[in-house]
Scaffold this active site. Structure first.
Site, PDB file in Angstrom:
ATOM      1  N   THR A  75      69.947  -6.735 115.296  1.00  0.00           N
ATOM      2  CA  THR A  75      69.244  -6.499 115.506  1.00  0.00           C
ATOM      3  C   THR A  75      68.816  -6.330 116.964  1.00  0.00           C
ATOM      4  OG1 THR A  75      67.749  -8.370 114.376  1.00  0.00           O
ATOM      5  CG2 THR A  75      66.583  -8.405 116.570  1.00  0.00           C
ATOM      6  N   CYS A 327      64.071 -12.595 106.452  1.00  0.00           N
ATOM      7  CA  CYS A 327      63.318 -13.345 107.416  1.00  0.00           C
ATOM      8  C   CYS A 327      61.988 -13.404 107.300  1.00  0.00           C
ATOM      9  CB  CYS A 327      63.140 -12.131 108.657  1.00  0.00           C
ATOM     10  SG  CYS A 327      65.065 -11.523 108.665  1.00  0.00           S
TER      11      CYS A 327
HETATM   12  C1  PLP Z   1      70.562  -7.951 108.189  1.00  0.00           C
HETATM   13  C2  PLP Z   1      69.531  -6.410 109.009  1.00  0.00           C
HETATM   14  C3  PLP Z   1      69.615  -6.345 110.353  1.00  0.00           C
HETATM   15  C4  PLP Z   1      69.321  -7.452 111.439  1.00  0.00           C
HETATM   16  O1  PLP Z   1      71.272  -7.354 111.440  1.00  0.00           O
HETATM   17  P1  PLP Z   1      71.569  -9.155 111.881  1.00  0.00           P
HETATM   18  O2  PLP Z   1      72.980  -9.378 112.161  1.00  0.00           O
HETATM   19  O3  PLP Z   1      71.271 -10.259 110.831  1.00  0.00           O
HETATM   20  O4  PLP Z   1      70.595  -8.840 113.095  1.00  0.00           O
HETATM   21  C5  PLP Z   1      69.033  -5.191 110.224  1.00  0.00           C
HETATM   22  N1  PLP Z   1      68.894  -3.971 109.340  1.00  0.00           N
HETATM   23  C6  PLP Z   1      68.914  -4.422 108.138  1.00  0.00           C
HETATM   24  C7  PLP Z   1      69.118  -3.568 107.340  1.00  0.00           C
HETATM   25  C8  PLP Z   1      69.495  -5.357 107.508  1.00  0.00           C
HETATM   26  O5  PLP Z   1      70.081  -5.286 106.180  1.00  0.00           O
END
Ligand code: PLP
Length: 396
Positions: A75, A327
Site C-alpha cells: 500500500t 479489505c
Molecule cells: C496485498 C496487495 C496489496 C497491498 O499490499 P499490503 O502490503 O498489504 O499493503 C496491493 N496490491 C495487490 C495486488 C495486493 O494483492
C-alpha cells in the site's frame, strides 16, 4: 494458542511466513536490535544485513540495489509511486489507471480526486482483460503516471505489462506496476518489463507483514512520500524495520530459487481444484480469463447463493477462502473487480476466491473437493441427504 488444522486457500490475501524466514529474523528481534543509523558498532553493524537484503530483493526483480526503497508494504509503495509522479511533475494533474486495481491504488486515486487531481479508471472486458488501444488513447499530455497492476489479486488475470510499459515509454509518461501478486508465481525482470516504478509486498511471498519495496528506475525523479529521517537515501523516512527487511530478503531469495518447480506444482493443484469444483458443483462458473491468469488463483461464482454463507460453512471446517479482496470482505459490497467485468451484482456476491500457495497439498484440495459440493447444495436448500432445508440463505 493451539489452532485447529487449517486448510488455507487464501494466499492472495497473505501467506504463511516461511519457517526459514522466521528463523532468520529472530536474531534481529532478540539480540541485534540496534539502529542501523548509529555511529557506534552495535547499531552500525546492522547496515550490512540491511544492504544484503536489499541486494537479494533487487536480484528478485533484476534491479540494482540502489533502485530499491524499503517501505511498510504494498500500500505504501503504491501510494508513494503515484505521489512521487505528481510531486515531481507539478504541471501534470492526471492519473491513468484501471477499474480493477487494488484499493491501495483505487482509494488513493479517489483521495487525489478530492484534492483536485483528475483520474481515469480504464474499464475491462468481461474476461477481465484491458483494451490496450483504449489505454493508449487515454494517455493525455497532462498524464503524470500510468499505474496498472500486473496480476489481479481477486481473479488472477494478468495484464500485458511489457506492452503497456512500451506504450508509456513512447509517450514519455511514467509507468508504475503493482506487482504485489507476481513474486513466486511469475519471473520478474524490470529490465525486460521496461517499467519505471514497481511495488512489492513481503507478506505475499512468505515474508513478514508490514514490509515491502518500491523499485524506482535509475534516472527517474523521486519525491519522498513518508518524510522524516534521512533513511533510504532520503527517499523514505523512518528507522529501518531491520528484522522484517532481513526476512523479506530471504523470502525473495527463496521465491526466486523455487519459482519454476513450485509454480508447476501449484498450477497442477489449482487445476485439479478448479476442474473438480466446476465438474461437481452445478451452476459454478469461473470468473476471468482462463489462460492469461496466475497459476494459483481461481475465482468462482456459485449461482443463486451468496459467498458469505459459503465462507462461513467452509470456516467451520477450517477452510480459509475469501470473497473479493480481504479489505472488502466483511462488508457486503460486491467485488468492484467483478462488477467492472460486467458481472451482475448477484454473480459478484456469489463469488469465492481460492488462492493456493507452496504449502498447499493434494490432501488440502481433496478435503475442499469433498466438502464444498454438499455445502453449496445445503445453501441452495437441497441437502445431499435428501432432506430439504428451510431457507436458501444463511445469516451470519
Ligand atoms: C496485498 C496487495 C496489496 C497491498 O499490499 P499490503 O502490503 O498489504 O499493503 C496491493 N496490491 C495487490 C495486488 C495486493 O494483492
Amino acid at each position: 494458542m493451539n489452532p485447529q488444522a487449517i486448510y488455507y486457500f487464501d494466499n492472495n490475501a497473505t501467506t504463511r511466513v516461511a519457517p526459514e524466514v522466521v528463523e532468520a529474523m529472530i536474531p534481529y528481534l532478540r539480540d541485534l536490535w540496534g539502529n542501523p543509523s548509529s555511529v557506534y558498532g552495535f547499531g552500525k553493524q546492522l547496515a550490512k544485513p540491511l544492504e544484503a537484503a536489499r541486494e537479494k530483493v533487487a536480484a528478485l526483480i533484476n534491479a540494482e540495489p540502489r533502485e530499491i526503497i524499503f517501505t511498510s508494504g504494498g500500500t505504501e509503495s503504491i501510494n508513494s509511486a503515484i505521489h512521487s509522479a505528481l510531486a515531481t511533475q507539478p504541471q501534470k494533474r492526471h492519473i491513468l489507471t484501471t477499474a480493477v486495481e487494488h484499493s491501495a491504488t483505487i482509494k488513493f486515486c479517489a483521495h487525489l480526486t478530492k484534492m483536485g487531481f483528475e483520474v481515469t479508471l480504464l474499464p475491462v472486458e468481461s474476461d477481465g482483460s484491458l483494451d490496450i488501444p483504449l489505454l493508449e488513447k487515454s494517455i493525455r499530455p497532462d498524464t503524470a503516471i500510468v499505474s496498472v497492476m500486473w496480476a489481479n489479486n481477486e481473479t488472477g488475470v494478468l495484464f500485458p505489462i511489457e506492452e503497456i510499459a512500451a506504450i508509456c515509454r513512447g509517450k514519455k509518461v511514467l509507468f508504475h506496476t503493482d506487482a504485489v501478486q507476481a513474486p513466486g508465481k511469475l519471473k520478474i525482470d524490470v529490465a525486460d518489463l521496461g517499467v519505471d516504478l514497481l511495488s512489492l509486498s513481503a507478506h505475499k511471498l512468505h515474508g513478514p507483514k508490514g514490509v515491502g519495496l518500491l523499485y524506482v528506475k535509475r534516472g527517474v525523479k523521486y519525491q519522498a512520500h513518508v518524510i522524516g529521517g534521512g533513511q533510504e537515501q532520503g527517499r523514505r523516512g523512518g528507522t529501518e524495520n531491520v528484522a522484517s527487511i532481513v526476512g523479506f530478503g530471504l523470502a525473495g531469495e527463496l521465491a526466486m530459487a523455487h519459482l519454476r518447480d513450485e509454480t508447476a506444482l501449484i498450477r497442477a493443484l489449482r487445476d485439479k481444484m478448479e476442474n473438480g469444483i466446476l465438474k461437481s458443483v452445478p451452476g459454478a462458473v469461473l470468473n476471468g480469463a482462463r489462460d492469461a491468469r496466475l497459476p494459483n488463483t481461481s475465482n468462482i461464482s456459485f449461482e443463486g447463493i451468496e459467498a458469505e454463507g459459503i465462507l462461513l460453512l467452509l470456516d467451520e471446517l477450517g477452510i480459509c477462502a475469501s470473497s473479493g479482496s480481504a479489505c472488502t470482505s466483511g462488508s457486503l459490497d460486491p467485488s468492484h473487480v467483478l462488477l467492472a467485468m460486467g458481472c451482475s451484482t448477484a454473480r459478484a456476491r456469489g463469488s469465492v476466491r481460492f488462492s493456493l500457495g507452496i504449502y498447499n497439498t493434494e490432501a488440502d484440495v481433496d478435503f475442499l473437493l469433498k466438502h464444498l459440493p454438499p455445502i453449496i447444495a445445503k445453501l441452495r436448500g437441497h441437502s445431499h441427504s435428501g432432506k430439504k432445508s428451510q431457507s436458501k440463505t444463511v445469516t451470519a
